[in-house]
Scaffold this motif. Structure first.
Motif: not given
Length: 367
Positions: A24-44
């Motif tokens: 996602f590096k060309d589409e989203l900056h690091l903070a938003r990618i980090h939020l995606i990771c936290l969201f998916i981990s928490s969702l599981c």
């Protein structure tokens, strides 16, 4: 991702971050990618899209209220298009040729608001991987243009040459729709209603579809080898006579060609029903959401799709390589492959132990 006990809480999403940053590096900056990771981990972990539950499951030192606001901002303001997630999931398919696409719709109601999702998935083993979708701003069936847009997007993003066939249920029929599929040389096997009118050139007359199969015995099937005309389009029919809830019924499938394959191929359509079940009550409880704005719902479904694919691939790996899922006396699995993977990820993230020593991140490897 071999998780050890008493690790730093931030570590759990670190390797996910590396994977998604690469994509996602060309589409989203690091903070938003980090939020995606936290969201998916928490969702599981919490198995719910409810923001209050998700925010409590974030692996950060921040307060739950702060995490809640981060989720709200992401869903409300961040551009996270379907195309981006579709390309990620497509890249995770080990085989990108001769794909069986499955189209269906799922809906529910929150208050007075109808939540209606038209989904296009790809058959993968015993399930349909979610690939792309369209939020429908209405209740009830999709229309021809909405279906065409979805399939046209697939063609534009991935090409038509990789499509083996398209499967769909009785809702997905109509002259312009079949014409679109025919023009684009997309093979299809779509169920039709028993009372549809069919023009049979060989007989030079119009008949009701089930008349072609009425003389069959129960559970006997027939591939009608002569071409017919449905809604102005030439096609082939296959059918089987059944008993459904004690009543006589027919499963009649219209096909672009190869009618002898139609009924066997059509069985895979149920895979998308299993997908929807994983999205909802057997997995992430998508109906828990209070989000009703279509653009925001789209982002939420995108995140659920990524988590779903991750869980299924892990469940499939454990089932085939390490510990097969128990088969009950009735012949069915004790738990679905998706749920098998979800439960294992949940255990790893909550306990801090990865008992099977699986590298969880490798299931996001792009082929």
């Amino acid at each position: 991702m071999t998780i050890k006990k008493n690790i730093n809480s931030e570590y759990k999403s670190t390797q996910l971050l590396a994977v998604f940053q690469a994509f996602f590096k060309d589409e989203l900056h690091l903070a938003r990618i980090h939020l995606i990771c936290l969201f998916i981990s928490s969702l599981c972990k919490v198995k719910s899209v409810n923001f209050s539950k998700l925010s409590a499951g974030f692996d950060t030192a921040s307060k739950s209220s702060s995490n809640y606001r981060r989720i709200q901002r992401f869903i409300a303001t961040v551009e996270f298009p379907v195309k981006l997630v579709a390309k990620l999931i497509f890249s995770l398919l080990p085989n990108k040729t001769s794909l069986t696409l499955v189209m269906d719709r799922t809906n529910w109601k929150f208050g007075e608001k109808n939540i209606n999702i038209l989904m296009l998935g790809v058959s993968y083993k015993n399930i349909a991987f979610p690939l792309m979708f369209k939020m429908l701003n209405k209740k009830g069936n999709s229309n021809t243009q909405e279906r065409i847009i979805l399939v046209q997007n697939f063609i534009d993003w991935f090409g038509s040459s990789c499509i083996e066939c398209l499967l769909a249920d009785r809702e997905f029929i109509g002259e312009d729709w079949l014409n679109f599929l025919n023009i684009n040389n997309i093979r299809y096997h779509i169920r039709i209603r028993n009372n549809f009118k069919i023009y049979v050139p060989d007989k030079q007359k119009e008949i009701t579809a089930y008349f072609l199969f009425n003389d069959l015995r129960i559970n006997e099937l027939r591939h009608y080898t002569k071409i017919v005309k449905l809604h102005g389009q030439y096609c082939y029919l296959s059918g089987i006579k059944t008993i459904n809830d004690g009543k006589l019924d027919f499963c009649i499938v219209v096909s672009f060609n190869r009618p002898d394959e139609a009924l066997e191929c059509y069985k895979k359509r149920w895979q998308i029903e299993t997908l929807f079940k994983g999205f909802k009550t057997s997995g992430f409880n998508l109906e828990d959401t209070h989000v009703t704005h279509l653009d925001r719902l789209e982002k939420l479904v995108n995140l659920v799709m990524i988590a779903f694919v991750w869980c299924y691939k892990i469940g499939d790996y454990i089932d085939t390589k390490i510990k097969p899922i128990q088969i009950k006396k009735h012949g069915r699995r004790a738990v679905s492959v998706f749920r098998y993977g979800l439960d294992y990820i949940t255990e790893c993230l909550l306990s801090g132990f990865n008992k099977l020593n699986i590298c969880l991140i490798k299931f996001f490897v792009v082929y």
